[in-house]
Design a protein around this motif. Sequence first.
Motif, mmCIF file in Angstrom:
data_model
loop_
_atom_site.group_PDB
_atom_site.id
_atom_site.type_symbol
_atom_site.label_atom_id
_atom_site.label_comp_id
_atom_site.label_asym_id
_atom_site.label_seq_id
_atom_site.Cartn_x
_atom_site.Cartn_y
_atom_site.Cartn_z
ATOM 1 N N LYS A 132 0.847 -1.183 0.000
ATOM 2 C CA LYS A 132 0.000 0.000 0.000
ATOM 3 C C LYS A 132 0.891 1.245 0.000
ATOM 4 C CE LYS A 132 -4.086 -1.926 2.283
ATOM 5 N NZ LYS A 132 -4.984 -1.833 3.455
ATOM 6 N N LYS A 142 7.071 3.893 0.808
ATOM 7 C CA LYS A 142 7.626 5.218 1.105
ATOM 8 C C LYS A 142 9.127 5.258 0.814
ATOM 9 C CE LYS A 142 4.344 6.395 4.828
ATOM 10 N NZ LYS A 142 4.238 6.637 6.293
ATOM 11 N N ASP A 183 1.014 3.851 1.724
ATOM 12 C CA ASP A 183 1.447 4.366 3.022
ATOM 13 C C ASP A 183 2.318 3.367 3.783
ATOM 14 O OD1 ASP A 183 -0.535 2.520 3.506
ATOM 15 O OD2 ASP A 183 -1.636 3.751 4.949
ATOM 16 N N ASP A 184 2.624 2.212 3.170
ATOM 17 C CA ASP A 184 3.502 1.231 3.791
ATOM 18 C C ASP A 184 4.942 1.728 3.715
ATOM 19 O OD1 ASP A 184 3.553 -1.936 4.566
ATOM 20 O OD2 ASP A 184 5.357 -1.361 3.479
ATOM 21 N N GLU A 185 5.747 1.351 4.707
ATOM 22 C CA GLU A 185 7.128 1.821 4.770
ATOM 23 C C GLU A 185 7.927 1.416 3.539
ATOM 24 O OE1 GLU A 185 9.825 4.240 6.791
ATOM 25 O OE2 GLU A 185 7.692 3.844 7.137
#
Length: 446
Positions: free
Chosen positions: A281, A288, A283-285
């Motif tokens: 996703k 990012k 917003d997953d690290e």
Amino acid sequence: MIAKYNLTGPRYTSYPTALEFKEGFAADDLVKAIARSERSSLSLYVHIPFCHKLCYYCGCNKVITRHPHKADIYLDFLEREMATRGPQFQHYEVKQLHLGGGTPTFLSAEQMSRLMAMLRRHFVFSPSIEQGIEVDPREIPLSMMSHLAAEGFNRISIGVQDFNPVVQQAVNREQDNEFIHALVAEARTQGMSSVNLDLIYGLPHQTASSFAKTLEQTLAMDPDRLSVFNYAHLPERFAAQRKIDETAMPEPAEKMAMFRQSIEYLTAQGYQFIGMDHFAKPDDELAKLQRSGALHRNFQGYTTHGECDLLGLGVSSISQIGDCYVQNQRELKHYYQQLDERGDALHKGVSLHRDDLIRRDVIKALICNFELNFVDIEARWDIAFTEYFSTALTALMPLADDGLLAISEQKMVVKPPGRLLIRSICMCFDAYMQQQLRQRQFSRII
């Protein structure tokens, strides 16, 4: 394109690959590598080799048994290894822990607690440690989720492979699909911050149409990450794979269709294609870090902790400490015997020279970020990139002509079609791939 570039090649969880590890790597060599390393953060990997049942496709290092007491014996020897390694890494803080296998959840709740107590006794855990574990949904009680959460686990990876019962039966991995849904729900109830689901394409009786249904069922559980692995059929290396009906396996073009539709479907549903076989996703690290150009890759695959040295514990485990790689004994009896005799289980290793380190940086940048800035490499290593890598750049020209990548004076960018064949691109920078016979020991890219 498939016919042209579907070579055999490594997955580049390291460079050089494990094929370059040599016997005779001494315990003193590891001590020296620890002293040379400038890092103070550690990622721990613990290999639990036991499985209750044999999955025909599996190429992992495993021991099939129904006897739980064998895990007690294994933990005895693991503690001996920790007693040796712990003092050597006391100046490190453990930022990440991952249990793999085999099947880590082969361990009972009591055995899992014993293992975690051992690890905390011998290593310094960060208060914000990331703890992950691989889960086989066929052999785990639902109550184990609460126990794992109580022991600090905040990430789980569940092996689904395929929801189609015909495919499951063909690879000896029949499972309760409804229970998988319940397992994911319970993990979220227990506060797990990340749930990853593993799928495999290229198994017998799979088609693009049937795999599309598995993708839909998978997304119904709203995983944070997905791994969509290409099945590597190597029956000459893995005896269990000889039980698979090769006539029922999809052709390379059908496999590519499955992977392509996976990318199209998952990205349309909002997931970011990390590369190779991973999705996350936005917003997953992982996502990012990839967008910021800071993603890392090691023997555990894509990871968020590039600042860490990696210490592997247990049979066959691999460590990456500074400028060296080391691997433990691969067979359980040899692992036990060497710990008895020497107090460590080191079997093979390699110390990287300057050219290895340069090429490792290049391959890591490509496989993690799909982009390579020549100026960055020149500044870091004091080389003239186009001169140093003239042979590699020449080898890349056909791929550029085919629209897989774009090369300018200062950088190289992998185009979307090239991302599917990133291993072929990385191979052009691999000095060891000149030994053509070695290619037979890798899996095909598609």
